[in-house]
Enzyme design. Structure first.
Site, mmCIF file in Angstrom:
data_model
loop_
_atom_site.group_PDB
_atom_site.id
_atom_site.type_symbol
_atom_site.label_atom_id
_atom_site.label_comp_id
_atom_site.label_asym_id
_atom_site.label_seq_id
_atom_site.Cartn_x
_atom_site.Cartn_y
_atom_site.Cartn_z
ATOM 1 N N CYS A 1 -1.353 -1.311 2.905
ATOM 2 C CA CYS A 1 -1.991 -1.065 2.178
ATOM 3 C C CYS A 1 -0.414 -0.821 0.576
ATOM 4 C CB CYS A 1 -2.760 0.277 2.042
ATOM 5 S SG CYS A 1 -1.495 1.867 3.192
ATOM 6 N N HIS B 1 -2.493 6.520 3.439
ATOM 7 C CA HIS B 1 -3.022 5.583 2.937
ATOM 8 C C HIS B 1 -2.908 5.584 1.519
ATOM 9 C CE1 HIS B 1 -6.315 2.305 2.623
ATOM 10 N NE2 HIS B 1 -6.549 2.604 1.287
ATOM 11 N N HIS C 1 -8.121 -1.481 -2.151
ATOM 12 C CA HIS C 1 -6.874 -1.001 -1.631
ATOM 13 C C HIS C 1 -6.943 -2.194 -0.385
ATOM 14 C CE1 HIS C 1 -10.393 1.349 1.438
ATOM 15 N NE2 HIS C 1 -10.814 1.001 0.644
#
Length: 289
Positions: free
Chosen positions: A191, A243, A255
């Site tokens: 990510c 994240h 993402h």
């Protein structure tokens, strides 16, 4: 000099070495106790990061000694090298856990002043990532000026509307790329590396490698104020890991999803089903261009 004091210092050295060995395998740490000509007791040693230094100092805060501790990641390097595209950068020569990958065109990395371990060399990459790579894959070379701009906290980089659209197009090219923790290439990417790639490849901005450091950049943005290219930070509701994604066109989020095992674009509702939103940061400004 008190033998009791020397004994206390030696015991604390043993204790912190055990702690560091269990936490930072292999032992990125060296320390010994020396007396100066005037009889003053000094602690000499090496640690990898400022965080480790703070931990060492806390062990000896109440003792009448002088710490002389070198932080390897802050030391200016005199040796540089490069390696083939995709060369793994590991958190330890023993664990094999991938933390990043070498992008050979990114420019040389620094070789840190620490002896090779099991055929691996400790390095610092252009984006500040610390890790180990196979020494046999390193080709020594001269350093060169960075091609990218580094952003600091509370800094907004002005970009044109055209650059914004190009960045969005760059992001689309990553859709479907497999998720790989520590990956940075089209063979697999995580990510924070995806966020880094969009800003680096199109806007010549080099963000930090990891989401915890990316979260320190730019300015805070409220949910109702979001715009494309804002960074959105979350925490997995199921597994608890950190994240990061990018607010995208159509108020979507781009993402690299561990759950879906690839780079995806999805809506806010879908994103919030999996992640608790921790914050939104803005690092570029195209409204005032």
């Amino acid at each position: 000099m008190s033998q009791i004091l020397i004994h206390q210092v030696q015991k604390r050295i043993e204790k912190i070495q055990q702690e560091f060995q269990s936490r930072y395998k292999p032992l990125i740490f060296h320390m010994d106790c020396r007396a100066t000509s005037s009889g003053e007791l000094c602690i000499h040693g090496k640690v990898l990061t400022q965080k480790q230094l703070a931990r060492v100092l806390s062990y000896f805060a109440k003792l009448p000694i002088t710490p002389v501790i070198e932080v390897l990641s802050q030391k200016e390097s005199h040796e540089f090298g490069n390696a083939p595209l995709g060369t793994p950068v590991l958190d330890s020569p023993y664990s094999g856990h991938l933390v990043s990958q070498i992008l050979s065109w990114e420019g040389p990395f620094s070789l840190l002043d620490y002896p090779p371990v099991e055929g691996y060399q400790l390095i610092r990459m252009k984006d500040g990532t610390l890790g180990w790579i196979e020494k046999a894959k390193i080709k020594l070379q001269k350093s060169n000026p960075s091609l990218w701009e580094y952003l600091g906290p509370k800094v907004l980089r002005p970009i044109s509307p055209y650059q914004k659209e190009m960045a969005i197009q760059t992001g689309k090219e990553w859709l479907g790329t497999p998720y790989l923790l520590g990956g940075r290439t089209k063979s697999g990417i995580d990510c924070s590396a995806l966020v880094q790639a969009v800003f680096r490849d199109c806007l010549a901005i080099l963000l930090p490698r990891h989401s915890r450091d990316q979260r320190k950049l730019g300015i805070r943005v409220r949910r109702r104020e979001v715009q494309p290219l804002d960074l959105i930070f979350g925490k997995s509701k199921k597994e608890g890991y950190s994240h990061v994604g990018l607010v995208w066109e159509g108020n979507g989020i781009l993402h690299s999803s561990k759950k879906q095992k690839k780079v995806v674009k999805e809506g806010w509702e879908e994103f919030e089903n999996d992640y608790q939103i921790l914050g939104i940061r803005r690092v570029v400004d195209y409204d005032s261009f």
